[in-house]
Motif scaffolding. Structure first.
Motif, mmCIF file in Angstrom:
data_model
loop_
_atom_site.group_PDB
_atom_site.id
_atom_site.type_symbol
_atom_site.label_atom_id
_atom_site.label_comp_id
_atom_site.label_asym_id
_atom_site.label_seq_id
_atom_site.Cartn_x
_atom_site.Cartn_y
_atom_site.Cartn_z
ATOM 1 N N GLU A 222 0.814 -1.212 0.000
ATOM 2 C CA GLU A 222 0.000 0.000 0.000
ATOM 3 C C GLU A 222 0.852 1.269 0.000
ATOM 4 N N VAL A 223 2.136 1.114 0.308
ATOM 5 C CA VAL A 223 3.007 2.292 0.409
ATOM 6 C C VAL A 223 3.080 3.032 -0.919
ATOM 7 N N THR A 224 3.295 2.292 -2.003
ATOM 8 C CA THR A 224 3.457 2.935 -3.312
ATOM 9 C C THR A 224 2.143 3.446 -3.891
ATOM 10 N N LYS A 225 1.053 3.247 -3.175
ATOM 11 C CA LYS A 225 -0.235 3.783 -3.622
ATOM 12 C C LYS A 225 -0.520 5.156 -3.021
ATOM 13 N N GLN A 226 0.421 5.651 -2.222
ATOM 14 C CA GLN A 226 0.257 6.967 -1.618
ATOM 15 C C GLN A 226 0.487 8.058 -2.670
ATOM 16 N N PRO A 227 -0.064 9.254 -2.452
ATOM 17 C CA PRO A 227 0.009 10.326 -3.461
ATOM 18 C C PRO A 227 1.424 10.672 -3.916
ATOM 19 N N ILE A 228 2.413 10.575 -3.015
ATOM 20 C CA ILE A 228 3.771 10.965 -3.380
ATOM 21 C C ILE A 228 4.336 10.076 -4.478
ATOM 22 N N PHE A 229 3.776 8.878 -4.626
ATOM 23 C CA PHE A 229 4.235 7.956 -5.664
ATOM 24 C C PHE A 229 3.333 8.010 -6.902
ATOM 25 N N GLY A 230 2.571 9.082 -7.015
ATOM 26 C CA GLY A 230 1.694 9.250 -8.168
ATOM 27 C C GLY A 230 2.455 9.706 -9.399
ATOM 28 N N THR A 231 1.718 10.122 -10.415
ATOM 29 C CA THR A 231 2.334 10.535 -11.675
ATOM 30 C C THR A 231 1.772 11.871 -12.125
ATOM 31 N N TRP A 232 2.559 12.534 -12.952
ATOM 32 C CA TRP A 232 2.137 13.789 -13.571
ATOM 33 C C TRP A 232 1.857 13.494 -15.036
#
Length: 266
Positions: A222-232
């Motif tokens: 679930e860690v990589t589903k946090q907003p900081i790991f999102g995309t532009w």
């Protein structure tokens, strides 16, 4: 040293060629390579012993495992040694006729734009293998094989670190032939490798920072589903935020070293 003397020396100790140009990292890699080279006689003995024992009906699984251990470590270390001593095989018909400056530019491109990023990738992958192996206390598949397989996985990871040291040391040495190797130049001319390392540092720092901020019961996935790991989203392309952060930090790092080197007159 004349060309004829270099040819003779290359047969028994490639590490002595160009010694006057070597830096401490070069000598370290060569020293490790000279020590690890003694694994090959042991490997030959292990292979011969296994052949004889197997023919006599006494197969020893631990000798099979030992061969893989010795061969793997010796070959991976040999790659680093070959990079430092420039004793790897070149499959081309043009390179020998180039000027020393052009040879240096080609080697620099190959080292820090192609080879070193690959080494960093392999280091990152084998790091996970090593951690998983240690966590599972991995053993040989054979009951009488060599156990503590996690030791081999750790050594593999360390070998890729040695390759990285060898590649960077050779790169700095080659860069010195073309220009003054100021710190900002080293980072800029090796931009893919520099940014890749920065990206790994950023990713792991954000991952662990996010992991520690979440409740213990939350799954690691679930860690990589946090907003900081999102995309532009840029048109049809999706650029991860971690890449953008890494790019900004890499440019900032080069800029800081440029200012520091300029202030010191480099």
């Amino acid at each position: 040293m004349s060309e004829q003397q270099e040819s003779v020396v290359a047969l028994y100790d490639p590490g002595e060629i160009g010694r006057e140009e070597h830096n401490r990292a070069d000598r370290f890699v060569i020293g490790v390579g000279n020590i690890v080279a003694w694994l090959f006689p042991i490997l030959v003995v292990a292979i011969c012993a296994q052949v004889v024992l197997r023919s006599a009906g006494h197969n020893q699984a631990w000798l099979d495992d030992l061969q893989w251990w010795l061969y793997g470590i010796a070959v991976l270390t040999g790659v680093a040694y070959a990079v430092t001593t420039n004793s790897h095989v070149r499959v081309d018909i043009l390179f020998d006729n180039y000027s020393p400056e052009r040879k240096a530019r080609i080697d620099i491109f190959g080292l820090v734009w192609l080879f070193l990023p690959f080494v960093i990738l392999c280091w990152d992958m084998t790091l996970h293998y090593a951690i998983s192996s240690v966590s599972a206390w991995e053993r040989s598949d054979s009951p009488n094989g060599l156990h503590n397989l996690w030791i081999l996985k750790i050594l593999m990871n360390l070998c890729f670190i040695l390759m990285g040291v060898a590649a960077w040391a050779a790169y700095v040495r080659l860069l010195r032939r073309l220009t003054r190797p100021a710190r900002w130049r080293r980072l800029l001319y090796a931009f893919p490798s520099t940014m890749y390392l920065v990206n790994l540092a950023v990713y792991y720092a954000l991952w662990w920072g996010t992991r520690l901020s979440l409740p213990v019961e939350v799954d690691d996935r679930e860690v990589t589903k946090q907003p900081i790991f999102g995309t532009w989203d840029v048109g049809s392309q999706e650029i991860p935020f971690t890449i953008l952060i890494s790019l900004a930090l890499t440019l900032l790092l080069i800029g800081v070293f440029w200012l520091r080197d300029r202030a010191s007159g480099e």
